[in-house]
Every structure is written in structure tokens, then in C-alpha cells.
Design a protein around this motif. Structure first.
Motif, PDB file in Angstrom:
ATOM      1  N   ARG A   1       0.821  -1.213   0.000  1.00 38.81           N
ATOM      2  CA  ARG A   1       0.000   0.000   0.000  1.00 38.81           C
ATOM      3  C   ARG A   1       0.860   1.270   0.000  1.00 38.81           C
TER       4      ARG A   1
ATOM      5  N   SER B   1      -3.589  -0.057  -5.297  1.00 36.85           N
ATOM      6  CA  SER B   1      -4.966   0.002  -4.807  1.00 36.85           C
ATOM      7  C   SER B   1      -5.524  -1.379  -4.459  1.00 36.85           C
TER       8      SER B   1
ATOM      9  N   TRP C   1      -4.062  -3.749  -2.947  1.00 39.35           N
ATOM     10  CA  TRP C   1      -3.093  -4.310  -2.008  1.00 39.35           C
ATOM     11  C   TRP C   1      -3.684  -5.388  -1.096  1.00 39.35           C
ATOM     12  N   HIS C   2      -4.935  -5.198  -0.646  1.00 33.33           N
ATOM     13  CA  HIS C   2      -5.520  -6.133   0.315  1.00 33.33           C
ATOM     14  C   HIS C   2      -5.718  -7.510  -0.300  1.00 33.33           C
TER      15      HIS C   2
END
Length: 443
Positions: free
Chosen positions: A263, A269, A271-272
């Protein structure tokens, strides 16, 4: 009977024969059912369709116009170099196949002898293949001390060979210049100068260059693990003697830390989702090669995110994030900027070439802090608007590359906006497109 008569009248009223071609303005009568019984409906639908098309076209035009205007604004805010691009110099001091020194002419301009001082001592903190250094040495016969630093042993080896060859073969190079090269990170510039000459550290040096870009010889070597397109070990160490590798981060660091790196350092964007897939891969043996990591990213990137270019851009951001974490680049850069400025002599200049927004942001903010700006984290443009007296336009005619300066109590930022490559250079070297040059001078 009245009802039947009424029905018959209605039938006559709406019979096909009751339509007059002349009354309808259709010319010769046609019995094509689509044109006569449903004439009004078809025309209305056609009009609606045309209106929809025009509205859609108008929206597309407005969107294209807005995009074009945004590009124009961005271009205006971007200070492109107006220096004539010299391909001969690039070919002489670099190798267009493997190593191209970025913004070479602009760097030479920065350290050209001014009316106040000459360049008698110079430090190249990231010597690489010595492209910039070779040009500086040849351009300054008054140079007495040259110091080159790099943490990559291969780069240092190439730099030493190149500089030695230049000094032996070129009569225009300084004859009594002392050269030193060190296999050290630029954060140790003070200890390096003390080792060269204690007096040099006390008096300060006239010029310092930091080129934060990776050389092609590093990127093109798959064994180093920097390239998205080459399969190799998940290494990414700039210093081969360092212990931490990208593989260690991916396979053993806490989940939250992996996500934070993606991140903050990759500005990714998605990343999760990537974090979860990386952690999930650990249960299947983990990730051990750049090819495995690229496959994971490709499978995690939907087709709607730009196709092939989409996953390549995502992979580039992920690789950037891991490289920054492995080498602790952001903290090292910030500390080194302060150290380099401290090592300058009065009137000395520090030039920094960065290649992504995180680096450039740190350089910009640190420069503002160094000169004594009241708002370290503010934008330079906003800073100059709040304090108009800080912005100077009385530029030396001999240094046309300086457009605007920001003056502080300890130094002067000579590049209110960073200098970026001209279009000719970008065409020759695609990797130069993101390069930004910022310069600060000590009072």
C-alpha cells in the motif's frame, strides 16, 4: 346495428386504403408494413436512438476534452528540459544498449563552473557505470578530488575501469586529480569523506550527485530479481552482502506488514487482495521466484484492470514495493539527503535524480526542511504562494536552466519544479520518462 355500423366505420377509418400517400408526404405509395402502420413509432424510436447517440458522443467528447486539458495542465506543471539533447554525449559516456545516463546534459549544466565558484571536489553517491562521473571529470579540468560510491560491487568494478581508462586516454581530463571509489551506501558519505581527507569534510565539497535510478545492468540480470519480465530468485538486494531478501518478506513477514508495504511503497490500490493471496500461497510452499510472484499477480488481476498492461503495471508496483522494503530505501534516502547537504561547501550544490513519486516527494519535502521552510510537508507551489518573498526570479543569465528558486535561511532550492527529460531523450530511453531532477545550493 349501430354497434356494427360503428365498428365498420372504425374499420374504414383505420384501413390501409384510408392512408393517402400524398397526405403523408411519402411520394409513391408503398405497402411495406414496417413503413406505414408503424411509421410514427419507427420515427420516434429512430429519433430517440439518434439523440442517445449524440448524447453519448457529446459525453465522450467532453471526457476526451477533459482528459486533454488535464494532460495540458500536467505538462504545464512539468518543467521539461529545454536543453538541446546531445545524442553524441550519451553515446560517448554511456552505452545505448545497456546503460544510458539520464539527464546527462542537465547534470553537466548544474555543476558547470559558475561566476562564484569552480568544481574542485565532487562526489557521485551512486556511481553506477560512471556515465555521469566520466562526463563531469572531463568537463572540469580544475577538479582535484573525485569520490565515487556504490553498494553494488559489479557497478563499482565497472566504474573504476571506466574512470581509469578515461584518465589515461583523455588529455582534457584533470592530471593531478585524486580519485577514490568506495563500496558503501551513500548514507555513509561523512565517514567516506573523513577517510579521504579530514580537511575535505571540514571545508565541504563543491558538488554531490545522487542518481536514484537502477542501472540496466541490474534490471536486465534475472539473478538479481529486479525484473518483472525475467524469471529469477526473489532477491532484490542492492547490496549482495545484505541479509534481507524479497523472499523473506513474502514468506515470513506478518500479514499486515506485507499489506502495508504494498500500500505505502507500491501505492497499489488492490493491495488487500494481493496480501491475502500472498499469505495463502505460504500454505502451498510459499513464493521463491519472480516467475511465481508474477503468476500470482497475473491471476489476481482481473481482465477489467487493463489486460496485459494492467497486470504488468500491478507487478511493477509490487516489485517496486518489495525492492524499497528490502533496501530500506525511503529512510536511507531521507537520512542521506541531510548528510549530503551537511557535506557541501558554501555555494556547493546537491543534485538528485528520482524515478518515482515516493522518492521525489521525500526529496522535495526534505529540501524544504533543509532551507528552513515553515511547512515541511507543504507543496512547493503552495509554499511560494503563502510566502511570495521566498520565490526568486532573478536568475543568472549564464544558468538558463534555472526557472524559479525558493530561498531559505540555509540554502536555495534551484528547482521550484523538478526538471524532466526532453521528448528526444524519452524516445531514446523509455526508462527516463519518470526521471525528475531537483537541485539545492548551500548558502
Amino acid at each position: 346495428m349501430r354497434i356494427v355500423a360503428s365498428s365498420m366505420s372504425a374499420a374504414r377509418l383505420f384501413s390501409v386504403s384510408s392512408f393517402s400517400p400524398s397526405r403523408l408526404g411519402l411520394g409513391a405509395f408503398s405497402t411495406t408494413p414496417q413503413k406505414i402502420p408503424f411509421l410514427g413509432i419507427t420515427t420516434s424510436a429512430k429519433r430517440n436512438h439518434e439523440t442517445t447517440k449524440k448524447t453519448k458522443k457529446k459525453k465522450e467528447d467532453l471526457k476526451a476534452m477533459a482528459k486533454s486539458q488535464a494532460a495540458i495542465v500536467k505538462e504545464k506543471r512539468r518543467t521539461r528540459s529545454d536543453r538541446e539533447f546531445e545524442l553524441d554525449s550519451v553515446q560517448r559516456y554511456g552505452d545505448t544498449a545497456t546503460h544510458i545516463p539520464v539527464l546527462l546534459g542537465e547534470v553537466l549544466d548544474v555543476f558547470s563552473a559558475s561566476k562564484t565558484m569552480s568544481l574542485r571536489s565532487f562526489v557521485d553517491c551512486t556511481v553506477g557505470a560512471a556515465g555521469h562521473s566520466s562526463a563531469i571529470i572531463q568537463a572540469h579540468p580544475e577538479l582535484r578530488y573525485y569520490v565515487g560510491m556504490d553498494i553494488d560491487p559489479l557497478a563499482r568494478e565497472k566504474a573504476v575501469a571506466r574512470i581509469d581508462s578515461l584518465l589515461r586516454s583523455d588529455s582534457r581530463s584533470p592530471n593531478d586529480m585524486k580519485t577514490y571509489t568506495f563500496l558503501k551506501n551513500f548514507r555513509y558519505i561523512k565517514s567516506v569523506l573523513s577517510e579521504v581527507d579530514v580537511n575535505l569534510l571540514d571545508s565541504g565539497v563543491d558538488g554531490v550527485l545522487m542518481d536514484l535510478g537502477m542501472s540496466s545492468m541490474q534490471v536486465n540480470n534475472p539473478e538479481r530479481g529486479f525484473s518483472v519480465l525475467g524469471d529469477g530468485p526473489l532477491d532484490m538486494r542492492m547490496d549482495p552482502q545484505a541479509s534481507l531478501r524479497a523472499e523473506d518478506i513474502l514468506n515470513s513477514w506478518p500479514d499486515a506488514e506485507v499489506g502495508r508495504i504494498l500500500r505505502e511503497y507500491g501505492e497499489e490500490s488492490n493491495w488487500h487482495s494481493l496480501q491475502n493471496k500472498i499469505v495463502k500461497a505460504r500454505s502451498h510452499g510459499g513464493l521463491h521466484s519472480t516467475g511465481e510472484l508474477v503468476d500470482l499477480i497475473r491471476n489476481a488481476t482481473s481482465g477489467s484492470r487493463g489486460g496485459r498492461q494492467g497486470w504488468i503495471k500491478t507487478a511493477t508496483r509490487v516489485f517496486q514495493a518489495l525492492r524499497i522494503a528490502v533496501n530500506d530505501e525511503m529512510k536511507t534516502l531521507e537520512d542521506s539527503l541531510y548528510a549530503c547537504f551537511d557535506c557541501l561547501a558554501p555555494g556547493g550544490r546537491l543534485a538528485v535524480i528520482s524515478f518515482h513519486s515516493l522518492e521525489d516527494r521525500i526529496v522535495k519535502q526534505t529540501f524544504l526542511d533543509i532551507i528552513g521552510s515553515s511547512d515541511r510537508y507543504g507543496d512547493m507551489d503552495k509554499e511560494s504562494e503563502k510566502n511570495p518573498t521566498n520565490t526568486r526570479t532573478d536568475i543568472d543569465e549564464k544558468e538558463a536552466w534555472i526557472k524559479q528558486m525558493i530561498h531559505g535561511s540555509k540554502g536555495t532550492i534551484l528547482t521550484k519544479r523538478p526538471i524532466t527529460p526532453c521528448e528526444e531523450e524519452e524516445k531514446l530511453n523509455r526508462r527516463s520518462r519518470s526521471a525528475k531532477l531537483r537541485v539545492i545550493q548551500k548558502i
